[in-house]
Write an enzyme that holds these catalytic residues in place. Structure first.
Site, PDB file in Angstrom:
ATOM      1  N   ILE A   1      36.448 -58.875 -34.957  1.00  0.00           N
ATOM      2  CA  ILE A   1      36.360 -58.436 -33.567  1.00  0.00           C
ATOM      3  C   ILE A   1      37.775 -58.110 -33.107  1.00  0.00           C
ATOM      4  O   ILE A   1      38.616 -59.004 -32.980  1.00  0.00           O
ATOM      5  CB  ILE A   1      35.720 -59.526 -32.672  1.00  0.00           C
ATOM      6  CG1 ILE A   1      34.307 -59.837 -33.177  1.00  0.00           C
ATOM      7  CG2 ILE A   1      35.682 -59.065 -31.211  1.00  0.00           C
ATOM      8  CD1 ILE A   1      33.635 -61.008 -32.473  1.00  0.00           C
ATOM      9  N   LEU A   2      38.041 -56.829 -32.875  1.00  0.00           N
ATOM     10  CA  LEU A   2      39.397 -56.402 -32.496  1.00  0.00           C
ATOM     11  C   LEU A   2      39.649 -56.681 -31.022  1.00  0.00           C
ATOM     12  O   LEU A   2      38.716 -56.719 -30.212  1.00  0.00           O
ATOM     13  CB  LEU A   2      39.569 -54.912 -32.788  1.00  0.00           C
ATOM     14  CG  LEU A   2      39.500 -54.530 -34.271  1.00  0.00           C
ATOM     15  CD1 LEU A   2      39.518 -53.007 -34.424  1.00  0.00           C
ATOM     16  CD2 LEU A   2      40.635 -55.154 -35.060  1.00  0.00           C
TER      17      LEU A   2
ATOM     18  N   MET B   1      33.922 -56.655 -40.093  1.00  0.00           N
ATOM     19  CA  MET B   1      33.599 -58.017 -39.670  1.00  0.00           C
ATOM     20  C   MET B   1      34.668 -58.686 -38.809  1.00  0.00           C
ATOM     21  O   MET B   1      34.696 -59.907 -38.705  1.00  0.00           O
ATOM     22  CB  MET B   1      33.289 -58.876 -40.895  1.00  0.00           C
ATOM     23  CG  MET B   1      32.088 -58.383 -41.672  1.00  0.00           C
ATOM     24  SD  MET B   1      30.589 -58.222 -40.652  1.00  0.00           S
ATOM     25  CE  MET B   1      29.389 -57.736 -41.881  1.00  0.00           C
TER      26      MET B   1
ATOM     27  N   GLY C   1      29.873 -51.719 -48.127  1.00  0.00           N
ATOM     28  CA  GLY C   1      29.973 -50.344 -47.641  1.00  0.00           C
ATOM     29  C   GLY C   1      28.748 -49.470 -47.842  1.00  0.00           C
ATOM     30  O   GLY C   1      28.870 -48.256 -48.022  1.00  0.00           O
ATOM     31  N   THR C   2      27.536 -50.071 -47.767  1.00  0.00           N
ATOM     32  CA  THR C   2      26.351 -49.210 -47.908  1.00  0.00           C
ATOM     33  C   THR C   2      26.210 -48.282 -46.701  1.00  0.00           C
ATOM     34  O   THR C   2      25.716 -47.159 -46.846  1.00  0.00           O
ATOM     35  CB  THR C   2      25.052 -50.021 -48.095  1.00  0.00           C
ATOM     36  OG1 THR C   2      24.820 -50.810 -46.931  1.00  0.00           O
ATOM     37  CG2 THR C   2      25.115 -50.898 -49.325  1.00  0.00           C
ATOM     38  N   ASN C   3      26.648 -48.725 -45.533  1.00  0.00           N
ATOM     39  CA  ASN C   3      26.606 -47.819 -44.372  1.00  0.00           C
ATOM     40  C   ASN C   3      27.639 -46.701 -44.520  1.00  0.00           C
ATOM     41  O   ASN C   3      27.386 -45.570 -44.112  1.00  0.00           O
ATOM     42  CB  ASN C   3      26.813 -48.591 -43.072  1.00  0.00           C
ATOM     43  CG  ASN C   3      25.520 -49.244 -42.616  1.00  0.00           C
ATOM     44  OD1 ASN C   3      24.606 -48.570 -42.165  1.00  0.00           O
ATOM     45  ND2 ASN C   3      25.422 -50.549 -42.773  1.00  0.00           N
TER      46      ASN C   3
ATOM     47  N   HIS D   1      24.723 -52.426 -35.704  1.00  0.00           N
ATOM     48  CA  HIS D   1      24.380 -53.860 -35.700  1.00  0.00           C
ATOM     49  C   HIS D   1      22.946 -54.018 -36.234  1.00  0.00           C
ATOM     50  O   HIS D   1      22.048 -53.288 -35.806  1.00  0.00           O
ATOM     51  CB  HIS D   1      24.485 -54.425 -34.273  1.00  0.00           C
ATOM     52  CG  HIS D   1      24.224 -55.892 -34.243  1.00  0.00           C
ATOM     53  ND1 HIS D   1      25.146 -56.820 -34.668  1.00  0.00           N
ATOM     54  CD2 HIS D   1      23.107 -56.593 -33.883  1.00  0.00           C
ATOM     55  CE1 HIS D   1      24.632 -58.032 -34.566  1.00  0.00           C
ATOM     56  NE2 HIS D   1      23.403 -57.919 -34.093  1.00  0.00           N
TER      57      HIS D   1
HETATM   58  C1  GAR Z   1      25.223 -54.205 -42.233  1.00  0.00           C
HETATM   59  O1  GAR Z   1      23.920 -54.729 -42.203  1.00  0.00           O
HETATM   60  C2  GAR Z   1      25.789 -54.082 -40.828  1.00  0.00           C
HETATM   61  O2  GAR Z   1      24.844 -53.706 -39.882  1.00  0.00           O
HETATM   62  C3  GAR Z   1      26.241 -55.494 -40.594  1.00  0.00           C
HETATM   63  O3  GAR Z   1      26.792 -55.913 -41.821  1.00  0.00           O
HETATM   64  C4  GAR Z   1      26.196 -55.185 -42.896  1.00  0.00           C
HETATM   65  C5  GAR Z   1      27.284 -54.481 -43.668  1.00  0.00           C
HETATM   66  O4  GAR Z   1      26.791 -53.874 -44.816  1.00  0.00           O
HETATM   67  N1  GAR Z   1      27.170 -55.549 -39.504  1.00  0.00           N
HETATM   68  C6  GAR Z   1      27.236 -56.575 -38.662  1.00  0.00           C
HETATM   69  O5  GAR Z   1      26.556 -57.559 -38.761  1.00  0.00           O
HETATM   70  C7  GAR Z   1      28.260 -56.418 -37.544  1.00  0.00           C
HETATM   71  N2  GAR Z   1      27.952 -57.323 -36.475  1.00  0.00           N
HETATM   72  P1  GAR Z   1      27.555 -52.684 -45.552  1.00  0.00           P
HETATM   73  O6  GAR Z   1      28.979 -53.145 -45.823  1.00  0.00           O
HETATM   74  O7  GAR Z   1      26.779 -52.543 -46.834  1.00  0.00           O
HETATM   75  O8  GAR Z   1      27.485 -51.455 -44.688  1.00  0.00           O
END
Ligand code: GAR
Length: 207
Positions: free
Chosen positions: A93-94, A91, A12-14, A110
């Site tokens: 795909i709905l 992660m 969940g850093t995003n 992405h």
């Molecule tokens: C992030 O790099 C995001 O862009 C990627 O997974 C990571 C999640 O990190 N998403 C995908 O690859 C989706 N296709 P986070 O949980 O620290 O945000």
């Protein structure tokens, strides 16, 4: 004020970037009202709790197929009266039944410059492994609207990031997150909440 629901599956850093942007006033006219995780016990849920944001866990493994899982997620999204749904490291795909209910109201981050290194199977570290294998000198991140085509929806924002000779998938992932994802996602969310995104003929225009 728009209700933002964030979908997560991991660290969940995003999500943290969105919370920080909300707290420092970068996200205008919107607030995170709920975090939904496809996995129990992930750190993203702790991040939400620490900031007083409510969360729900809808475990993918509790549902026999993607249709019933997608319906459960959609029910939660509708109950939360979401104006915007953000996939932040989600992660799963709905099914398109979710997209149909929320057209141009769901966005995904992405970790590559779409249309490179994207689509089914390209997620997390795998994206950076493939970028290194190909030897690209630039990669980056993309925020796009979610459609029924995996990673194929209208592009909202993109940012390029340099690849270094000694990069590993992990170092490249970290640079892409720091230099691109954590900046682009809050910006795109704010533009949406301010009604500044217009989609015409599969292209996004910023008003
Ligand atoms: C992030 O790099 C995001 O862009 C990627 O997974 C990571 C999640 O990190 N998403 C995908 O690859 C989706 N296709 P986070 O949980 O620290 O945000």
């Amino acid at each position: 004020m728009k209700n933002i629901v964030v979908l997560v599956s991991g660290g969940g850093t995003n999500l943290q970037a969105l919370i920080d942007a909300q707290e420092s006033g970068i996200i205008k006219n919107g607030r995170i009202t709920c975090v939904i995780s496809s996995k129990p016990g992930v750190y993203a849920l702790e991040r939400a709790a620490k900031h007083g944001i409510s969360s729900r866990v809808i475990p993918r493994k509790d549902y026999p197929d993607i249709i019933s899982y997608s319906q459960a997620v959609l029910d939660a999204i509708l109950e939360e009266k979401a104006d915007l749904v953000v996939y932040a490291g989600f992660m799963t795909i709905l099914d398109e039944l979710v997209v149909r209910a929320m057209p141009n109201k769901m966005m995904n981050v992405h970790p590559a410059l779409i249309p490179s290194f994207c689509g089914k199977g390209y997620y997390g570290l795998k994206v950076h492994e493939e970028a290194l294998k190909k030897g690209v000198k630039l990669t980056g991140a993309t925020v796009h609207f979610v459609t029924e085509v995996c990673d194929g929806g209208p592009i909202i924002l993109q940012k390029a990031v340099e690849v270094m000779d000694d990069d590993t998938p992990e170092t490249l992932q970290k640079r892409v997150m720091e230099q691109a994802e954590w900046k682009l996602l809050p910006k795109a969310v704010s533009l949406f909440c301010e009604d500044r995104l217009e989609v015409r003929d599969s292209r996004v225009y910023i008003k």
